[in-house]
Write an enzyme that holds these catalytic residues in place. Structure first.
Site, PDB file in Angstrom:
ATOM      1  N   VAL A  61       0.045  -2.596  -1.717  1.00 32.22           N
ATOM      2  CA  VAL A  61       0.309  -1.346  -1.008  1.00 32.22           C
ATOM      3  C   VAL A  61       1.764  -0.975  -1.185  1.00 32.22           C
ATOM      4  CG1 VAL A  61       0.425  -0.228   1.264  1.00 32.22           C
ATOM      5  CG2 VAL A  61      -1.522  -1.694   0.699  1.00 32.22           C
ATOM      6  N   ALA A 106       6.909  -2.440  -0.135  1.00 37.23           N
ATOM      7  CA  ALA A 106       5.564  -2.707  -0.654  1.00 37.23           C
ATOM      8  C   ALA A 106       5.137  -4.103  -0.200  1.00 37.23           C
ATOM      9  CB  ALA A 106       5.562  -2.647  -2.181  1.00 37.23           C
ATOM     10  N   LYS A 107       3.895  -4.429  -0.382  1.00 36.73           N
ATOM     11  CA  LYS A 107       3.425  -5.794  -0.125  1.00 36.73           C
ATOM     12  C   LYS A 107       2.144  -6.015  -0.894  1.00 36.73           C
ATOM     13  CE  LYS A 107       4.608  -9.403   2.433  1.00 36.73           C
ATOM     14  NZ  LYS A 107       5.966  -9.793   2.831  1.00 36.73           N
ATOM     15  N   GLY A 108       1.868  -7.280  -1.218  1.00 39.32           N
ATOM     16  CA  GLY A 108       0.635  -7.624  -1.885  1.00 39.32           C
ATOM     17  C   GLY A 108      -0.055  -8.753  -1.151  1.00 39.32           C
ATOM     18  N   ASP A 147       5.581 -14.965  -0.970  1.00 41.97           N
ATOM     19  CA  ASP A 147       5.378 -14.884   0.485  1.00 41.97           C
ATOM     20  C   ASP A 147       4.486 -16.075   0.839  1.00 41.97           C
ATOM     21  OD1 ASP A 147       5.914 -12.906   2.867  1.00 41.97           O
ATOM     22  OD2 ASP A 147       3.793 -13.351   3.034  1.00 41.97           O
TER      23      ASP A 147
END
Ligand code: NAD
Length: 416
Positions: A61, A106-108, A147
């Site tokens: 995202v 953003a992040k995944g 992460d």
């Protein structure tokens, strides 16, 4: 997860709205900043070593890119879903803006439990995921990082998958191994940054670090480095935990003995010094002055906030405190230092690594840590000053500073 009737993204946006009200932000800007720019959901089939096939779902995202390329980690966790990834992506937007590093948010995430997966299985998973999102990432477009349950090795596979297509591109990810363009200091940066924030808080409030009792939930990348750095400054680490449970000792645990056990793949409960065994729930409520949640989302909630004994909660994890718990802690006079400030050492260190990759040069760890310290204490001072001036919480202040910077960039770029 959705605790207390709010999804993680709704909870982050609730924090956003409180700060937006302090800033008197208009409705149009609010609607831009409480929604996401782009969301990718990809199927990730992985052949296991035993011949079985599992099909996981992966997400990326991109929340807002007004201030620079999208930036944010990738987590492998069974609870990862689109709504959680949206929340974490938006937190990255406010974090990068608060620290004033030139990135968006953003992040995944991949919805999978990596426990027990072999290196070969993890490599196949990572390459599939990298291929699935390759059309929206880039050295100047979107730069992932480690992460939960991902690390430097994961980044090496990810970089290789991308470089196979685009040519040698160390700047496509941060948190890489040193042999592949990683930056000395980056691995420890999130945990060290947490302790720079603790030092800044202690200096401001006249708190002596010597013997200060600290509890840390989670003993992974962030928790273990936070524990080592706090212990190195004389703090008494009285409790720690991992996913299997916690240990507590009022006279202090020996972090020097504990860390190698966990690095070698053991559990914190394998520690053989004096200690009581506690559950993760009990650990959070144990006697201490400083509580550092460094594991999962939503750990401090309306059912345990009344029993937290710390004077200050330093959010090393992302979104560890629900909005309802936040209010309970505030009413009880417990200070909460928000995630977007407390754990920003990771993305700040990633910014340094990325600039080094672009220049094909590396800093010494000393230079890296000095720059990290400067960025962290500057952000702490700005947040604390804003909170005093506006008589608001540190979370409201941190969000407001970040939101103001992003809104300025959005206006200047003519998004609306
Ligand atoms: P990690 O995978 O290295 O470690 C996670 C730790 O949490 C492990 O010790 C694990 O056993 C423990 N854990 C898992 N489930 C638990 C449970 N139910 N109760 C207690 N402990 C549990 O992950 P990490 O990189 O250290 O990330 C931890 C948190 O910090 C996450 O919220 C992440 O988003 C945040 N964060 C990480 C970075 C980074 O640079 N790695 C940067 C900013 C924020």
């Amino acid at each position: 997860m959705a605790r207390e009737g709010l999804t993680a993204f709704q909870a982050v946006n609730r924090n956003f709205e409180e700060a937006a009200t302090i800033l008197d932000l208009d409705e149009e800007m609010r609607s831009i900043l409480t929604s996401t720019y782009r969301e990718i959901s990809v199927q990730i089939p992985v052949r296991l070593d035993n011949g079985d096939l599992i099909v996981a779902q992966g997400y990326r995202v991109q929340h807002n890119g007004a201030r620079g390329p999208y930036k944010g980690g990738i987590r492998y966790h069974p609870a990862a879903d689109l709504e959680e990834v949206r929340a974490l992506a938006s937190l990255m937007t406010w974090k990068t803006a608060l620290l004033d590093v030139p990135f968006g948010g953003a992040k995944g995430g991949v919805a999978i439990d990596p426990t027990g997966m072999s290196q070969g299985e993890l490599q196949r998973l990572t390459r599939r995921y990298a291929n699935g999102i390759s059309h929206v990432i880039g050295v100047y477009r979107d730069i992932p990082a480690p992460d939960m349950n991902t690390n430097a090795q994961t980044m090496a596979w990810f970089m290789d998958a991308y470089s196979g297509r685009e040519g040698y591109s160390p700047g496509i990810v941060t948190g890489k191994p040193l042999a592949l363009g990683g930056q000395p200091g980056r691995e420890a940066a999130t945990g060290l940054g947490v302790i720079y924030i603790l030092e800044a808080y202690a200096a401001e409030h006249g708190v002596d670090l010597l013997g200060l009792p600290v509890v840390i939930q989670g003993f992974g990348n962030v928790g273990s480095f936070a524990a080592k750095e706090a212990a190195a400054r004389g703090c008494r680490i009285v409790g720690v935990s991992d996913r299997w449970g916690g240990i507590y000792c009022d006279s202090g645990l020996d972090v020097g003995q504990l860390a190698p056990i966990v690095t070698a793949g053991g559990k914190v409960a394998d520690y053989d010094g004096t200690h009581d065994v506690v559950t993760n729930e009990e650990l959070l409520e144990s006697p201490c002055r400083v509580l550092i949640p460094a594991a999962l989302d939503e750990q401090v909630h309306q059912d345990n906030a009344d029993r937290i004994q710390a004077d200050v909660v330093i959010e090393a994890a992302n979104y560890p405190t629900t909005p309802f718990a936040d209010k309970i802690l505030f009413d009880r006079g417990v200070t909460v230092i928000p995630d977007i400030l407390a754990n920003a050492g990771g993305v700040t260190g990633s910014y340094f690594e990325w600039t080094r990759n672009i220049q094909q040069m590396v800093w010494t760890e000393e230079r890296f840590n000095e720059a990290l310290h400067n960025y962290m204490v500057r952000a702490y001072a700005a947040t604390s000053a804003f909170a005093k001036a506006k008589e608001c919480t540190l979370r409201q202040a941190a969000f407001a500073i970040g939101i103001e910077r992003v809104a300025t960039a959005v206006r200047l770029r003519g998004y609306i």
